[in-house]
Write a protein that holds these residues in place. Structure first.
Motif, PDB file in Angstrom:
ATOM      1  N   PRO A  14       0.810  -1.225   0.000  1.00  0.00           N
ATOM      2  CA  PRO A  14       0.000   0.000   0.000  1.00  0.00           C
ATOM      3  C   PRO A  14       0.845   1.278   0.000  1.00  0.00           C
ATOM      4  O   PRO A  14       0.492   2.249  -0.644  1.00  0.00           O
ATOM      5  CB  PRO A  14      -0.822  -0.103   1.289  1.00  0.00           C
ATOM      6  CG  PRO A  14      -0.734  -1.518   1.726  1.00  0.00           C
ATOM      7  CD  PRO A  14       0.547  -2.070   1.172  1.00  0.00           C
ATOM      8  N   ASP A  15       1.963   1.254   0.748  1.00  0.00           N
ATOM      9  CA  ASP A  15       2.808   2.453   0.850  1.00  0.00           C
ATOM     10  C   ASP A  15       4.261   2.020   0.654  1.00  0.00           C
ATOM     11  O   ASP A  15       4.918   1.577   1.607  1.00  0.00           O
ATOM     12  CB  ASP A  15       2.589   3.106   2.227  1.00  0.00           C
ATOM     13  CG  ASP A  15       3.331   4.442   2.358  1.00  0.00           C
ATOM     14  OD1 ASP A  15       4.307   4.676   1.602  1.00  0.00           O
ATOM     15  OD2 ASP A  15       2.947   5.233   3.241  1.00  0.00           O
ATOM     16  N   VAL A  16       4.730   2.125  -0.566  1.00  0.00           N
ATOM     17  CA  VAL A  16       6.074   1.635  -0.905  1.00  0.00           C
ATOM     18  C   VAL A  16       7.152   2.406  -0.143  1.00  0.00           C
ATOM     19  O   VAL A  16       8.115   1.811   0.355  1.00  0.00           O
ATOM     20  CB  VAL A  16       6.309   1.706  -2.434  1.00  0.00           C
ATOM     21  CG1 VAL A  16       7.763   1.399  -2.783  1.00  0.00           C
ATOM     22  CG2 VAL A  16       5.390   0.733  -3.165  1.00  0.00           C
ATOM     23  N   SER A  54      13.725  -0.520  -8.812  1.00  0.00           N
ATOM     24  CA  SER A  54      12.427   0.146  -8.902  1.00  0.00           C
ATOM     25  C   SER A  54      11.341  -0.801  -8.427  1.00  0.00           C
ATOM     26  O   SER A  54      11.447  -2.023  -8.576  1.00  0.00           O
ATOM     27  CB  SER A  54      12.162   0.609 -10.332  1.00  0.00           C
ATOM     28  OG  SER A  54      12.010  -0.506 -11.174  1.00  0.00           O
ATOM     29  N   ILE A  55      10.325  -0.222  -7.826  1.00  0.00           N
ATOM     30  CA  ILE A  55       9.185  -1.009  -7.350  1.00  0.00           C
ATOM     31  C   ILE A  55       7.923  -0.406  -7.933  1.00  0.00           C
ATOM     32  O   ILE A  55       7.711   0.804  -7.842  1.00  0.00           O
ATOM     33  CB  ILE A  55       9.051  -0.977  -5.805  1.00  0.00           C
ATOM     34  CG1 ILE A  55      10.329  -1.467  -5.135  1.00  0.00           C
ATOM     35  CG2 ILE A  55       7.862  -1.799  -5.340  1.00  0.00           C
ATOM     36  CD1 ILE A  55      10.246  -1.491  -3.608  1.00  0.00           C
ATOM     37  N   THR A  56       7.101  -1.233  -8.537  1.00  0.00           N
ATOM     38  CA  THR A  56       5.746  -0.799  -8.876  1.00  0.00           C
ATOM     39  C   THR A  56       4.806  -1.756  -8.168  1.00  0.00           C
ATOM     40  O   THR A  56       5.069  -2.960  -8.091  1.00  0.00           O
ATOM     41  CB  THR A  56       5.475  -0.822 -10.394  1.00  0.00           C
ATOM     42  OG1 THR A  56       5.702  -2.145 -10.858  1.00  0.00           O
ATOM     43  CG2 THR A  56       6.369   0.145 -11.145  1.00  0.00           C
ATOM     44  N   SER A  57       3.744  -1.215  -7.603  1.00  0.00           N
ATOM     45  CA  SER A  57       2.864  -2.062  -6.823  1.00  0.00           C
ATOM     46  C   SER A  57       1.427  -1.589  -6.878  1.00  0.00           C
ATOM     47  O   SER A  57       1.154  -0.391  -6.869  1.00  0.00           O
ATOM     48  CB  SER A  57       3.345  -2.097  -5.369  1.00  0.00           C
ATOM     49  OG  SER A  57       2.688  -3.124  -4.662  1.00  0.00           O
ATOM     50  N   SER A  58       0.528  -2.554  -6.978  1.00  0.00           N
ATOM     51  CA  SER A  58      -0.914  -2.298  -6.913  1.00  0.00           C
ATOM     52  C   SER A  58      -1.505  -3.554  -6.294  1.00  0.00           C
ATOM     53  O   SER A  58      -0.794  -4.551  -6.106  1.00  0.00           O
ATOM     54  CB  SER A  58      -1.468  -2.080  -8.320  1.00  0.00           C
ATOM     55  OG  SER A  58      -1.635  -3.328  -8.973  1.00  0.00           O
ATOM     56  N   PRO A  59      -2.804  -3.557  -5.966  1.00  0.00           N
ATOM     57  CA  PRO A  59      -3.401  -4.779  -5.399  1.00  0.00           C
ATOM     58  C   PRO A  59      -3.268  -5.997  -6.324  1.00  0.00           C
ATOM     59  O   PRO A  59      -3.334  -7.137  -5.876  1.00  0.00           O
ATOM     60  CB  PRO A  59      -4.874  -4.384  -5.203  1.00  0.00           C
ATOM     61  CG  PRO A  59      -4.824  -2.907  -5.003  1.00  0.00           C
ATOM     62  CD  PRO A  59      -3.744  -2.412  -5.926  1.00  0.00           C
ATOM     63  N   GLU A  60      -3.032  -5.754  -7.609  1.00  0.00           N
ATOM     64  CA  GLU A  60      -2.876  -6.869  -8.566  1.00  0.00           C
ATOM     65  C   GLU A  60      -1.473  -7.446  -8.549  1.00  0.00           C
ATOM     66  O   GLU A  60      -1.228  -8.499  -9.139  1.00  0.00           O
ATOM     67  CB  GLU A  60      -3.215  -6.400  -9.987  1.00  0.00           C
ATOM     68  CG  GLU A  60      -4.706  -6.251 -10.274  1.00  0.00           C
ATOM     69  CD  GLU A  60      -5.333  -5.097  -9.515  1.00  0.00           C
ATOM     70  OE1 GLU A  60      -4.791  -3.975  -9.591  1.00  0.00           O
ATOM     71  OE2 GLU A  60      -6.337  -5.319  -8.816  1.00  0.00           O
ATOM     72  N   GLY A  61      -0.555  -6.755  -7.875  1.00  0.00           N
ATOM     73  CA  GLY A  61       0.783  -7.316  -7.782  1.00  0.00           C
ATOM     74  C   GLY A  61       1.874  -6.287  -7.607  1.00  0.00           C
ATOM     75  O   GLY A  61       1.687  -5.099  -7.841  1.00  0.00           O
ATOM     76  N   THR A  62       3.002  -6.818  -7.182  1.00  0.00           N
ATOM     77  CA  THR A  62       4.200  -5.994  -6.983  1.00  0.00           C
ATOM     78  C   THR A  62       5.275  -6.488  -7.938  1.00  0.00           C
ATOM     79  O   THR A  62       5.456  -7.699  -8.092  1.00  0.00           O
ATOM     80  CB  THR A  62       4.697  -6.138  -5.522  1.00  0.00           C
ATOM     81  OG1 THR A  62       3.688  -5.643  -4.643  1.00  0.00           O
ATOM     82  CG2 THR A  62       6.003  -5.384  -5.295  1.00  0.00           C
TER      83      THR A  62
END
Ligand SMILES: Nc1ncnc2c1ncn2[C@@H]1O[C@H](COP(=O)(O)OP(=O)(O)O)[C@@H](O)[C@H]1O
Ligand SMILES: [Mg+2]
Length: 141
Positions: free
Chosen positions: A86-88, A125-133
């Protein structure tokens, strides 16, 4: 990265599969030794990929670890299928962990994984959403 990929390999990482914890990163390490990558660089990649693998086992629904070996760099991409971070920015902080007590008793959950990945890679780099990280880490060779 603007580097031709010479070798690529994808490893599956399964949720809560502690018996296999560290296998994907150990395979990556073996491959890098085999092709003669500098030991100091292997060490950094081993630490970072292990942390990302353990995170997928503990915190995610599971996913894959992909290694791309190029002429002048190695890129590791860990992609899972959720539930996301939720909060990278908060998750990156040293000591921050949402690991429950039973996981801590297994010796995980010190909250140092993401910062270790950041410290040991040349680029992260990190990208994240409820569908995945998706965590992408790059190492110059
Ligand atoms: N792949 C992931 N999916 C969901 N949450 C994650 C993932 N990786 C890390 N996190 C979150 O980021 C936090 C910090 O990760 P990390 O620094 O590795 O510490 P730890 O794994 O010891 O908790 C975790 O506690 C978790 O909340
Ligand atoms: Mg961790």
């Amino acid at each position: 990265m603007n580097d031709n990929v010479l070798y690529t390999r994808v490893y599956e990482v399964h949720k809560e599969d502690f018996a296999a914890a560290g296998e994907a990163s150990a395979r990556v390490k073996r491959k890098l030794k085999q092709i003669g990558i500098d030991a100091a660089i292997i060490r950094k990649i081993a630490i970072a990929s292990y942390e990302a693998e353990i995170n997928m086992i503990i915190h995610s629904y599971g996913g894959t670890m992909t290694i791309n070996i190029g002429e002048s760099s190695i890129v590791i991409i860990c992609a899972d299928t959720g539930p996301g971070i939720p909060d990278v920015e908060l998750a990156m902080k040293e000591g921050y962990s949402t690991a429950p007590q039973n996981i801590r008793e297994m010796g995980f959950g010190a909250g140092m994984g993401l910062s270790n990945i950041n410290r040991n890679s040349d680029n992260m780099s990190i990208t994240s959403s409820p569908e995945g990280t998706t965590i992408r880490m790059e190492f110059e060779t």
